[in-house]
Design a protein around this motif. Structure first.
Motif, PDB file in Angstrom:
ATOM      1  N   GLN A 202       0.849  -1.200   0.000  1.00 56.40           N
ATOM      2  CA  GLN A 202       0.000   0.000   0.000  1.00 56.40           C
ATOM      3  C   GLN A 202       0.880   1.244   0.000  1.00 56.40           C
ATOM      4  O   GLN A 202       1.834   1.350   0.759  1.00 56.40           O
ATOM      5  CB  GLN A 202      -0.904   0.012   1.227  1.00 56.40           C
ATOM      6  CG  GLN A 202      -1.765   1.263   1.357  1.00 56.40           C
ATOM      7  CD  GLN A 202      -2.626   1.237   2.600  1.00 56.40           C
ATOM      8  OE1 GLN A 202      -3.640   0.557   2.674  1.00 56.40           O
ATOM      9  NE2 GLN A 202      -2.231   1.990   3.608  1.00 56.40           N
TER      10      GLN A 202
ATOM     11  N   GLU B  76       1.235   6.242  -9.228  1.00 56.76           N
ATOM     12  CA  GLU B  76       1.394   5.029 -10.020  1.00 56.76           C
ATOM     13  C   GLU B  76       2.481   4.142  -9.425  1.00 56.76           C
ATOM     14  O   GLU B  76       3.415   4.617  -8.775  1.00 56.76           O
ATOM     15  CB  GLU B  76       1.741   5.366 -11.479  1.00 56.76           C
ATOM     16  CG  GLU B  76       3.042   6.117 -11.671  1.00 56.76           C
ATOM     17  CD  GLU B  76       3.340   6.367 -13.137  1.00 56.76           C
ATOM     18  OE1 GLU B  76       2.700   5.723 -13.987  1.00 56.76           O
ATOM     19  OE2 GLU B  76       4.225   7.196 -13.434  1.00 56.76           O
ATOM     20  N   TRP B  77       2.309   2.831  -9.651  1.00 57.17           N
ATOM     21  CA  TRP B  77       3.291   1.824  -9.252  1.00 57.17           C
ATOM     22  C   TRP B  77       4.097   1.438 -10.482  1.00 57.17           C
ATOM     23  O   TRP B  77       3.548   1.243 -11.562  1.00 57.17           O
ATOM     24  CB  TRP B  77       2.602   0.595  -8.679  1.00 57.17           C
ATOM     25  CG  TRP B  77       2.010   0.761  -7.315  1.00 57.17           C
ATOM     26  CD1 TRP B  77       0.732   1.121  -7.012  1.00 57.17           C
ATOM     27  CD2 TRP B  77       2.674   0.573  -6.072  1.00 57.17           C
ATOM     28  NE1 TRP B  77       0.553   1.181  -5.663  1.00 57.17           N
ATOM     29  CE2 TRP B  77       1.724   0.838  -5.040  1.00 57.17           C
ATOM     30  CE3 TRP B  77       3.973   0.203  -5.710  1.00 57.17           C
ATOM     31  CZ2 TRP B  77       2.039   0.731  -3.699  1.00 57.17           C
ATOM     32  CZ3 TRP B  77       4.279   0.107  -4.363  1.00 57.17           C
ATOM     33  CH2 TRP B  77       3.329   0.363  -3.377  1.00 57.17           C
TER      34      TRP B  77
ATOM     35  N   PRO C   1      -3.183  -0.998 -10.176  1.00 58.59           N
ATOM     36  CA  PRO C   1      -3.508  -1.087  -8.747  1.00 58.59           C
ATOM     37  C   PRO C   1      -4.758  -1.928  -8.523  1.00 58.59           C
ATOM     38  O   PRO C   1      -5.660  -1.972  -9.359  1.00 58.59           O
ATOM     39  CB  PRO C   1      -3.729   0.370  -8.350  1.00 58.59           C
ATOM     40  CG  PRO C   1      -4.201   1.036  -9.604  1.00 58.59           C
ATOM     41  CD  PRO C   1      -3.479   0.333 -10.728  1.00 58.59           C
TER      42      PRO C   1
ATOM     43  N   THR D 233      -6.688  -1.445  -5.626  1.00 55.01           N
ATOM     44  CA  THR D 233      -7.641  -0.488  -5.060  1.00 55.01           C
ATOM     45  C   THR D 233      -7.048   0.916  -5.142  1.00 55.01           C
ATOM     46  O   THR D 233      -5.831   1.094  -5.079  1.00 55.01           O
ATOM     47  CB  THR D 233      -7.960  -0.814  -3.589  1.00 55.01           C
ATOM     48  OG1 THR D 233      -6.749  -0.757  -2.816  1.00 55.01           O
ATOM     49  CG2 THR D 233      -8.579  -2.186  -3.467  1.00 55.01           C
ATOM     50  N   THR D 234      -7.920   1.909  -5.281  1.00 54.60           N
ATOM     51  CA  THR D 234      -7.501   3.308  -5.306  1.00 54.60           C
ATOM     52  C   THR D 234      -8.442   4.118  -4.420  1.00 54.60           C
ATOM     53  O   THR D 234      -9.653   3.906  -4.433  1.00 54.60           O
ATOM     54  CB  THR D 234      -7.522   3.886  -6.735  1.00 54.60           C
ATOM     55  OG1 THR D 234      -8.857   3.798  -7.263  1.00 54.60           O
ATOM     56  CG2 THR D 234      -6.583   3.112  -7.645  1.00 54.60           C
TER      57      THR D 234
ATOM     58  N   LYS E  98      -9.082   8.303  -2.958  1.00 55.08           N
ATOM     59  CA  LYS E  98      -8.741   9.718  -3.045  1.00 55.08           C
ATOM     60  C   LYS E  98      -9.585  10.483  -2.034  1.00 55.08           C
ATOM     61  O   LYS E  98     -10.796  10.261  -1.947  1.00 55.08           O
ATOM     62  CB  LYS E  98      -8.987  10.257  -4.457  1.00 55.08           C
ATOM     63  CG  LYS E  98      -8.142   9.592  -5.533  1.00 55.08           C
ATOM     64  CD  LYS E  98      -8.456  10.149  -6.916  1.00 55.08           C
ATOM     65  CE  LYS E  98      -7.632   9.447  -7.985  1.00 55.08           C
ATOM     66  NZ  LYS E  98      -7.942   9.963  -9.358  1.00 55.08           N
TER      67      LYS E  98
ATOM     68  N   LYS F 205      -4.216   7.071  -2.187  1.00 53.71           N
ATOM     69  CA  LYS F 205      -3.775   5.784  -1.651  1.00 53.71           C
ATOM     70  C   LYS F 205      -4.066   4.692  -2.685  1.00 53.71           C
ATOM     71  O   LYS F 205      -5.196   4.547  -3.136  1.00 53.71           O
ATOM     72  CB  LYS F 205      -4.481   5.474  -0.339  1.00 53.71           C
ATOM     73  CG  LYS F 205      -4.051   4.162   0.319  1.00 53.71           C
ATOM     74  CD  LYS F 205      -4.992   3.774   1.452  1.00 53.71           C
ATOM     75  CE  LYS F 205      -5.015   4.818   2.541  1.00 53.71           C
ATOM     76  NZ  LYS F 205      -5.870   4.388   3.680  1.00 53.71           N
ATOM     77  N   HIS F 206      -3.047   3.926  -3.050  1.00 50.14           N
ATOM     78  CA  HIS F 206      -3.198   2.830  -4.004  1.00 50.14           C
ATOM     79  C   HIS F 206      -2.607   1.554  -3.405  1.00 50.14           C
ATOM     80  O   HIS F 206      -1.605   1.608  -2.681  1.00 50.14           O
ATOM     81  CB  HIS F 206      -2.471   3.135  -5.319  1.00 50.14           C
ATOM     82  CG  HIS F 206      -3.191   4.127  -6.179  1.00 50.14           C
ATOM     83  ND1 HIS F 206      -2.935   4.283  -7.518  1.00 50.14           N
ATOM     84  CD2 HIS F 206      -4.175   5.013  -5.903  1.00 50.14           C
ATOM     85  CE1 HIS F 206      -3.700   5.233  -8.017  1.00 50.14           C
ATOM     86  NE2 HIS F 206      -4.464   5.689  -7.042  1.00 50.14           N
ATOM     87  N   THR F 207      -3.229   0.417  -3.729  1.00 46.90           N
ATOM     88  CA  THR F 207      -2.753  -0.891  -3.295  1.00 46.90           C
ATOM     89  C   THR F 207      -2.454  -1.746  -4.516  1.00 46.90           C
ATOM     90  O   THR F 207      -3.245  -1.771  -5.467  1.00 46.90           O
ATOM     91  CB  THR F 207      -3.787  -1.603  -2.409  1.00 46.90           C
ATOM     92  OG1 THR F 207      -4.080  -0.781  -1.282  1.00 46.90           O
ATOM     93  CG2 THR F 207      -3.260  -2.948  -1.935  1.00 46.90           C
TER      94      THR F 207
ATOM     95  N   CYS G 220       6.878   3.503  -5.959  1.00 50.67           N
ATOM     96  CA  CYS G 220       5.620   4.245  -5.852  1.00 50.67           C
ATOM     97  C   CYS G 220       5.933   5.695  -6.183  1.00 50.67           C
ATOM     98  O   CYS G 220       6.741   6.329  -5.504  1.00 50.67           O
ATOM     99  CB  CYS G 220       5.025   4.122  -4.450  1.00 50.67           C
ATOM    100  SG  CYS G 220       3.513   5.104  -4.233  1.00 50.67           S
TER     101      CYS G 220
END
Length: 376
Positions: free
Chosen positions: A205, A218-219, A229, A231-232, A234, A244-246, A257
């Motif tokens: 995360q 972005e990953w 991702p 999940t996102t 905002k 937050k991104h997973t 990240c």
């Protein structure tokens, strides 16, 4: 975008004619042509004996006013919150504006619009917008060269909007407008490990907060390829954004990240090793073993409890049968031989002569019967 660009010999940009050979011939010809058109009207007025004062007014209003321009930036000006920024504006061609009026304003605001005012050789900011007080400055030395740029200190998010630079002399006036966009650089992204899922994928995360406007997160894997991702999220406060991104990874390597905002970027890396995935596999095996042992233990406990209940039932049943058997014996009418005296209510009398030949038999109902053992 696929856009076809046309090829031209000349192009007019900010009052200048630029030719493909980068020479000034076309620009000079354009100036001469425009001047001749205006001077033609001036000569015609002189033929009709127009007073000298009116000729001067015509010259300043038509010819001179056409000559000078207020020039601002062609694109938006970007500023970073908390820092200082220069809002560019000047007169072209360069002439002194010391004796002119220079007014900076915010035409996009409904009420007070004055940002900074210079007039009669002084800054006059009595009616200035409250939030700009003490944060604006004109460089007076630059006014002699036609530079009317405004320095804005300690930029705030509320400074974002439309600005107008208005310059006015006794004979002409002009203005330039442009947009100012404010950016707030947030905190560096923070990566946390949320453990593994059932398939062995590692949950990572990434979260960053305090940005304006909304940034892009972005990953990227070790090869710079963007990862999708899972999940996102905002969130927005009054004037800040957080993201937050997973993401789920299934192999070791370096993961980045990255948070981007126009001209700014912050990045945090994390390395996933084979030991992390081996640890999950070991944990999965141990967990499976614990589950199996727990299940086996539960079965043994259930069997023990069942046997215990059955044994209790058998003992209860045996006690019940014994009790019924005892009650049955008591209810039957069977005589018994009295070998000794059990009560004072029974009196037995034996004859001295017959003491060795008879005995007393007492039934349970208290009847006396003498039984003679003598042979007939």
């Amino acid at each position: 975008m696929n856009v076809t660009l046309a090829t031209v010999e000349t192009f007019k940009f900010l009052g200048s004619v630029i030719s493909q050979d980068l020479k000034w011939v076309n620009h000079i010809n354009s100036i001469v042509k425009n001047s001749q058109q205006r001077l033609y009207f001036l000569r015609q007025l002189r033929k009709f004996n127009v007073p000298q004062e009116l000729l001067k007014q015509f010259y300043t209003a038509i010819i001179e006013a056409e000559q000078y321009k207020a020039v601002g930036p062609a694109d938006s000006v970007f500023a970073v919150a908390g820092e200082d920024v220069i809002l560019p504006c000047s007169v072209k061609p360069n002439i002194s504006v010391v004796d002119m009026r220079v007014e900076w304003s915010r035409p996009d605001l409904k009420h007070s619009q004055l940002v900074h005012l210079y007039e009669d050789h002084k800054d006059r900011n009595t009616n200035q917008i409250e939030s700009y007080r003490g944060r604006t400055k004109l460089i007076h030395q630059e006014l002699q060269t036609g530079n009317t740029s405004l320095k804005l200190s300690s930029v705030q998010v509320s400074d974002e909007g439309l600005y107008k630079c208005f310059i006015k002399s006794k004979s002409w006036n002009d203005e330039a407008t442009f947009n100012v966009k404010v950016e707030v650089v947030g905190h560096p992204p923070v990566i946390t490990v949320d453990g593994f899922d059932d398939s062995g994928g590692l949950h990572l995360q990434c979260e960053s907060e305090g940005w304006y406007p909304e940034p892009d997160l972005e990953w990227l894997n070790s090869e710079g390829v963007s990862l999708s991702p899972e999940t996102t999220e905002k969130h927005r406060t009054t004037d800040r954004f957080s993201v937050k991104h997973t993401v789920i990874v299934h192999q070791s390597g370096k993961i980045h990240c990255r948070v981007k905002l126009r001209h700014h970027m912050l990045e945090t890396p994390i390395s996933t090793t084979n030991n992390m995935f081996n640890l999950w596999r070991t944990s999965a095996i141990l967990f499976s073993l614990v589950v199996v042992l727990s299940g086996f233990s539960a079965i043994l406990i259930a069997v023990f409890i069942h046997e215990y209940k059955v044994n209790n039932q058998l003992q209860t049943e045996n006690r019940r049968i014994k009790h019924e058997h005892d009650e049955l014996l008591k209810s039957q009418k069977m005589p018994k031989v009295i070998t000794h005296l059990e009560t004072d209510t029974v009196n037995a009398t034996q004859d001295a002569d017959s003491s060795n030949n008879s005995c007393l038999i007492v039934p349970e109902h208290g009847q006396e019967v003498i039984h003679d053992k003598t042979e007939p």
